[in-house]
Design a protein around this motif. Sequence first.
Motif, PDB file in Angstrom:
ATOM      1  N   VAL A   1     -26.806 -17.871 -21.119  1.00  0.00           N
ATOM      2  CA  VAL A   1     -28.131 -17.696 -21.716  1.00  0.00           C
ATOM      3  C   VAL A   1     -29.145 -18.632 -21.067  1.00  0.00           C
ATOM      4  O   VAL A   1     -30.215 -18.209 -20.608  1.00  0.00           O
TER       5      VAL A   1
ATOM      6  N   SER B   1     -32.265 -12.896 -22.182  1.00  0.00           N
ATOM      7  CA  SER B   1     -30.966 -13.527 -21.949  1.00  0.00           C
ATOM      8  C   SER B   1     -30.080 -13.432 -23.185  1.00  0.00           C
ATOM      9  O   SER B   1     -28.892 -13.137 -23.092  1.00  0.00           O
ATOM     10  N   VAL B   2     -30.688 -13.710 -24.346  1.00  0.00           N
ATOM     11  CA  VAL B   2     -29.903 -13.662 -25.580  1.00  0.00           C
ATOM     12  C   VAL B   2     -29.420 -12.230 -25.846  1.00  0.00           C
ATOM     13  O   VAL B   2     -28.235 -12.002 -26.138  1.00  0.00           O
TER      14      VAL B   2
END
Lengths: 165, 491
Positions: free
Chosen positions: A111, A141-142
């Motif tokens: 992440v 990213s998450v």
Amino acid sequence: MRHRQCGIVKVDACIGLTVAALGGLLALGLSGISFGAGYDRIGPRFFPYVVAVGLLVLGGWFLAAGFLRKQAAPLTTSETGMEAPVNWTPLIYLALALILNLLLLDRAGFVIASAIQFWLVARAFGSRRLFRDVFVAVMLSVICFVAFSRGLGLTLPSGILEGIL
Amino acid sequence: MHGFGVALTVGNLFWALVGVVLGTIVGILPGIGPALTVALLLPVTFQLDPTSAFIMFAGIYSGAMYGGSTTSILMNTPGESGSMITAIDGHAMARAGRASAALATAAIGSFVAGTLGTIGLTFAAPVLVEFALSFGPAEYFALIVLGFTTISAVLGDTPMRGLVSLFFGLALGLVGIDLQTGQARYTFGVPQLLDGIDVVVVVVGLFAVGETIFLATQKQEDLSLTKVRGWTWMTRADWSRSWKPWLRGTALGFPIGALPVGGAEIPTFLSYWLEKKVSRHPEEFGKGAIEAVAGPEAANNAAAAGVLVPLLTLGLPTSATAAIMLAAFQQYNIQPGPLLFTTNPELVWGLIASLYVGNVMLLVLNLPLAPLWARLLEIPQPFLYGGILVFAALGTYSLNNSVFDVGLMYGVGVVGYLMRRADIPVAPAIIGLILGPMAEQQFRRALAIAQGDGTVFFTRPLSATLLTLAVCALIIPALIKWIAKRRVTAP
């Protein structure tokens, strides 16, 4: 980097040098390959040998073409090719993006590594809206991490966020 | 017929839909093509049943051909190399307020050509399989050499630049354990290199990273999207001027795609040239002639179907996307080739049937929705490429859960950027990487059978013919391309 030393005019000579160097590298590496069991008439050295010779010949051709400018093939896309000026700022951001990503991927986790990479690439493409970029970077990213590790069962490094995500 | 039974199950219809939607998206977005998409999806589709995975990949491939035309027409920036020619007159039509007619003729032409091409594939494949069954290692080797030379000659501006790329790929293909003897070659003591360099690493590096660096360092140009004004459907005149180019484009595209001369680019050039030649109003060409959109668009879709013929029957990829699909087959331990039709009929016929289905889906998706798809282009460039790199790292890491692969991929990306700067095409490198080890294996097998007699490649008639063709291939397509390009760009 051999390419930077060559002038922009001598594209073909640059190609020639690089290709010949690669061929030379392969040729040097030949001695590191031991022969097979022996029943095979053509051993594991034969193809590397052919490829090395091919690269050396091609390299020679381009070197010749580069120095005898008349024989060089004209570039049809010259304004996007080697003749175009290089913009250095984005290159630095991109280099940072790639190197930091490699360093952080295992240590800090997917992440964090990806968010930093995304932000740096966005900067390389000229985006200067810090808050918006960081927000999108973190969200993407998450979401990727959750979707791919939970949803599709890939193992992505969670790094220092282990237990939080 | 049995293939439709496979393709029409709910699960496979779903994967076909996923494929064509993804394909349309990547066709529209600049910077991502079908080869990169399939490469990134490989690690993810591992858990999937191979038939479903290939149905999705085929959908991506044909979807990208449809999507590419949308970008060409509306923005004058082809998302795919096969749509380069479409941009000339397609964009002129869009500027004249006839964008929807251009989009329609492209979509319907693609549908007609895609369907006819698939019919061609259905009938040509079994014939070729019969023929290919008589191939020995010598013939396979000769065939691969033919593939090498045609691909290097066709892609890129000069055959020499294509050869540089090819040999770079061949060199990468040498790394790892030799299949015959188990000797490690060029691994430099790095254990991760023993298995060789994965084709996904190279494809993602060259296409995603190389392209991103290249674009970031170029002058930023404004992307102007031509608004689709109103909904002017194709007129009667448009129809009567379109249907013949569709058929002629198909007739050019399919055989050229099917022969191992590579790719969907050449037939589009030829089609443009032909349409201009037979047209009653050649003066309109370059200023928005509908034939110049209809013909090339049909040609590239027919060629996309044609490319599957050598891939499925001979295991010979003739484009970057086909090469990565071959890698996908290998990941599933399936070897495409004549035997595939008897060992895996479900897969082959299911895949072919799904092409018919996918074409219908694409027509439905693209005809009314093209302006909507085009809105994808409003994604800001920084986000688009930021996202591409994140996905590139994600896909590559997931291959073996190794950061080493990601680093290798970035390294290949830097090389890809330099190649791009030096006008060296990247596709031959991918073909070289995947076919190089196969060529070596067949070569050594052929020699082992002939007990070391090297003349075997020239004494067997078929192999000798193929090798002769390989030499011709280095010279002839360059000539054709040169002529076609001249005709197109000449005023």
